[in-house]
Design a protein around this motif. Structure first.
Motif, PDB file in Angstrom:
ATOM      1  N   VAL A 232     -22.214   1.632  25.776  1.00 43.69           N
ATOM      2  CA  VAL A 232     -21.960   0.666  27.155  1.00 43.69           C
ATOM      3  C   VAL A 232     -23.369  -0.328  26.559  1.00 43.69           C
ATOM      4  CG1 VAL A 232     -21.802   0.111  29.517  1.00 43.69           C
ATOM      5  CG2 VAL A 232     -20.403   1.300  28.733  1.00 43.69           C
ATOM      6  N   LEU A 233     -23.950   0.196  26.799  1.00 47.42           N
ATOM      7  CA  LEU A 233     -25.422  -0.343  26.625  1.00 47.42           C
ATOM      8  C   LEU A 233     -25.543  -0.734  25.359  1.00 47.42           C
ATOM      9  CD1 LEU A 233     -28.155   0.034  27.402  1.00 47.42           C
ATOM     10  CD2 LEU A 233     -29.551   2.273  26.650  1.00 47.42           C
ATOM     11  N   ALA A 234     -25.082  -0.518  24.385  1.00 48.40           N
ATOM     12  CA  ALA A 234     -25.436  -1.602  23.136  1.00 48.40           C
ATOM     13  C   ALA A 234     -24.956  -2.812  23.739  1.00 48.40           C
ATOM     14  CB  ALA A 234     -24.311  -0.237  21.544  1.00 48.40           C
ATOM     15  N   ALA A 235     -24.119  -2.627  24.080  1.00 50.60           N
ATOM     16  CA  ALA A 235     -22.551  -3.743  24.189  1.00 50.60           C
ATOM     17  C   ALA A 235     -23.179  -4.689  25.574  1.00 50.60           C
ATOM     18  CB  ALA A 235     -20.997  -2.993  24.845  1.00 50.60           C
ATOM     19  N   VAL A 236     -23.454  -3.369  26.493  1.00 49.57           N
ATOM     20  CA  VAL A 236     -24.215  -4.559  27.180  1.00 49.57           C
ATOM     21  C   VAL A 236     -25.667  -5.199  27.149  1.00 49.57           C
ATOM     22  CG1 VAL A 236     -25.393  -5.104  29.339  1.00 49.57           C
ATOM     23  CG2 VAL A 236     -23.603  -3.825  28.854  1.00 49.57           C
ATOM     24  N   THR A 237     -26.539  -4.535  25.821  1.00 45.92           N
ATOM     25  CA  THR A 237     -27.929  -5.437  25.290  1.00 45.92           C
ATOM     26  C   THR A 237     -27.290  -6.507  24.418  1.00 45.92           C
ATOM     27  OG1 THR A 237     -28.830  -3.396  25.476  1.00 45.92           O
ATOM     28  CG2 THR A 237     -29.693  -4.830  23.488  1.00 45.92           C
ATOM     29  N   ALA A 238     -26.167  -5.665  23.920  1.00 45.10           N
ATOM     30  CA  ALA A 238     -25.859  -7.125  22.533  1.00 45.10           C
ATOM     31  C   ALA A 238     -25.179  -8.994  23.577  1.00 45.10           C
ATOM     32  CB  ALA A 238     -24.764  -6.677  21.577  1.00 45.10           C
ATOM     33  N   TYR A 239     -24.887  -8.229  24.618  1.00 44.80           N
ATOM     34  CA  TYR A 239     -23.967  -9.400  24.953  1.00 44.80           C
ATOM     35  C   TYR A 239     -24.707 -10.116  25.813  1.00 44.80           C
ATOM     36  CZ  TYR A 239     -20.874 -12.030  28.753  1.00 44.80           C
ATOM     37  OH  TYR A 239     -20.822 -12.535  28.873  1.00 44.80           O
TER      38      TYR A 239
END
Length: 241
Positions: free
Chosen positions: A166-173
């Motif tokens: 989730v952290l990786a996805a939020v950072t990328a978003y």
């Protein structure tokens, strides 16, 4: 780390656990609104096959390894599961069983090295010009176009592993949102209403998580000492002292 997800499965060599999978189609707009351009992938690059659902970005061991090849307008993984390990065999058997009914998809985790925004088939898209693929993973649902396993030569995520994803996805978003906003501002435009509403929902959910974190503050030293005394007292009572 970003991910792209792909569809389809076909078994190739069951005894050796070998897999050949199309994990990207070049020159088309995928379900994330990205277009991967020719030359984005490094032919011959070595990658890991992740545990199911990109779980190897957490603590799960990789299930195999492979090499990327670009064939025409498709990026293909030629890989092999680690059949000598329990997790490798389990992942392979899961992929194989799903493939028998045409189920299961694939996704790849990558870093974006070069990109640009522009128009493609009448849509505003992000062009991926150069990416570094770190792993390819079997998953349930995907975003890719016409992706599939040509030949096939899970495990549940822990709370920590899911948090990492989730952290990786939020950072990328967040990075993509900043890029889109900068591009629109350069043209004298602001974010559209739908985009603003979506960002507001993301912010609200992050605020809710922040509230949960406040509730999960560790005990103070005094509270911890009192808890230790209470535990020792209970142990004494249990021993009949």
């Amino acid at each position: 780390m970003d991910t792209k997800t792909l569809r389809g499965v076909e078994i190739k060599n069951e005894d050796r656990g070998e897999v050949t999978a199309v994990f990207a189609t070049l020159g088309v707009t995928d379900h994330d609104g990205d277009v991967t351009r020719e030359g984005a992938f490094t032919d011959g690059a070595k990658v890991a096959i992740s545990a199911y659902g990109h779980a190897s970005w957490g603590a799960a061991l990789p299930a195999g390894k492979g090499v990327i090849h670009v064939r025409g307008d498709e990026a293909v993984l030629d890989g092999q599961f680690f059949l000598a390990t329990a997790h490798g065999r389990d992942t392979f058997e899961t992929v194989k069983a799903l493939a028998e009914d045409g189920l299961g998809e694939w996704s790849y985790g990558f870093d974006i090295d070069e990109y640009a925004f522009g128009e493609h088939d009448g849509r505003h898209v992000r062009f991926l010009d150069r990416v570094t693929v770190h792993e390819v993973s079997p998953v349930l649902l995907g975003a890719g176009v016409n992706t599939r396993t040509l030949a096939a030569k899970s495990r549940n995520q822990t709370f920590a592993e899911e948090g990492d994803a989730v952290l990786a996805a939020v950072t990328a978003y967040g990075e993509r949102a900043a890029d889109v906003l900068a591009m629109r501002l350069s043209k004298g435009k602001a974010l559209g209403g739908d985009s603003r509403a979506l960002l507001a929902k993301v912010r609200a959910e992050l605020a809710r998580l922040d509230g949960l974190l406040d509730q999960a503050e560790p005990e103070t030293s005094d509270e911890a000492a009192l808890a230790d005394v209470q535990r020792e007292w209970l142990r004494a009572v249990a021993r009949g002292l």
